[in-house]
Design an enzyme around this catalytic site. Sequence first.
Site, PDB file in Angstrom:
ATOM      1  N   TYR A 221      -8.791  90.673   4.153  1.00 17.66           N
ATOM      2  CA  TYR A 221      -8.126  91.550   5.100  1.00 17.66           C
ATOM      3  C   TYR A 221      -9.003  91.567   6.349  1.00 17.66           C
ATOM      4  O   TYR A 221     -10.201  91.858   6.263  1.00 17.66           O
ATOM      5  CB  TYR A 221      -8.022  92.981   4.559  1.00 17.66           C
ATOM      6  N   ASP A 249       1.034  89.860   4.551  1.00 21.57           N
ATOM      7  CA  ASP A 249       2.275  90.583   4.243  1.00 21.57           C
ATOM      8  C   ASP A 249       2.121  92.093   4.323  1.00 21.57           C
ATOM      9  O   ASP A 249       3.043  92.828   3.992  1.00 21.57           O
ATOM     10  CB  ASP A 249       2.806  90.190   2.861  1.00 21.57           C
ATOM     11  N   HIS A 346       3.504  91.262  -1.675  1.00 18.00           N
ATOM     12  CA  HIS A 346       2.445  92.231  -1.987  1.00 18.00           C
ATOM     13  C   HIS A 346       2.764  93.012  -3.259  1.00 18.00           C
ATOM     14  O   HIS A 346       2.447  94.199  -3.388  1.00 18.00           O
ATOM     15  CB  HIS A 346       2.221  93.186  -0.810  1.00 18.00           C
TER      16      HIS A 346
END
Length: 474
Positions: A221, A249, A346
């Site tokens: 991330y 996503d 996700h």
Amino acid sequence: MIDAKEVYDVTDFLSSHPGGTKAILSLAGQDATEEYDPIHPPGTLEESLEKSQILGPIDPSTIATITPTSSLTSSSPGKGGGESGIPPLSEQLNLDDFAITAEKVLSPKAWAYYSSASDDLLTKKHNNTVYQQILLRPRIFRDVRDVDTRTTICSSPIAFPVFVAPAALARLAHPSGEAGIAEACGREGVLQCVSTNASLKPEQVMAGRVSDNQPAWFQLYVKDDRGKSEALLKRVDALGFTAVVLTLDAPTPGKREADERVQNAGSTVSAASGEGMQEGGGSRGLGKALFAGTTPSLTWEDIKWLRKHTRLPIILKGLQTHEDAAMAARKEILELGVTGIVLSNHGGRAADTAPPPVYVLMEIRRHAPEVFNRLEVYVDGGIRRGTDVVKALCLGAKAVGIGRPALFGLSGYGVDGVRRVLTILRQEIETAMRLLGVCSVGELGLGHVNTRALDGLIYQEPQELSGGEVKAKL
């Protein structure tokens, strides 16, 4: 504060604790071992404090232990049976069995975090049921005595086409956490993708591998503070990871109501990213807390930034349309070192009513089939049976990821539970291949599945986009 019979003076650390001062003060003067250990990696206190602040062992008879809050697992993990009250591992016959057991073993907080999904859970449910609408087409008179499930993903050989997808905070399930998953993957010959929000540091996870040659991916991330991500990537490059998986996503967390309903006592913080439930977090949910500091501003241009800060192959995770898959397969993107894409929503935790990954797989085959010749395509989400894996491979996937099943196997059983999950999948894949009349995963193809029940549900370009004329029905 007392942890594992050692006393620590954390007074000077209060203001810099990622979980805030309240989390520490609530444990002052008590044995906090049961509250502290599941959500902090080993060595955290020793690394954070001066030697003079590590005061030494305490006489256990002079302290009071606290009652664990809902931030912890609710029973002692083991191999099952006996005093633990969970079924023997040998009686766990499929992945759904592990989910049932995990709900009994995990605390309300851990279960809510692992099992929750966005809004009305429609995408999560669809992920899990869509494969039932695809039929197999078994063939006869085939010699299937010897079946070979081996394949290669991102240049790494694996024993069968499954990898453990990135999932945060595995120590909520078992003290071994992501390191336990790493060991299980190594012993079963598959690959693990480690989350940015792991409950152990990347160094600790990689130490759990069974050999230095065991492949592993790192899921990233990107933070608003790019310096933090760049420093993390530098560590990842040095640790022996074999690819970086960029998650796309979830530029913002979905609304996971089950997670938000559970009150978060104390703090729960990722060892890798430092994000989690901070003081004053209220009931916003652990999922939202872990997203703190994650940038929502990524564009295709940021692949150049990523390429600058890692030497590893890049995999893009979270594609949900054929248009984005085609973009990822462009020459200029491939030249930046992108080697694969993961079709994922996700786990149903981002946009509810987003399509299941297998829909996207079929959409790419219909509208952008050239993608399969340029990139490795992986599917992540909803896999519960070996037949699901085989169906995805028939439609063009190179391998599939499992997230929750690995965490559920870890819950109550530790490393052996994750190994059992993987063994069940491998055996079911072998059985499905034999019944289809194939001896290697490379033989699987479109002729082995019937997708007619789904064909009409796969995205078609609207007429106004394809040049047709749209008229109102008056």
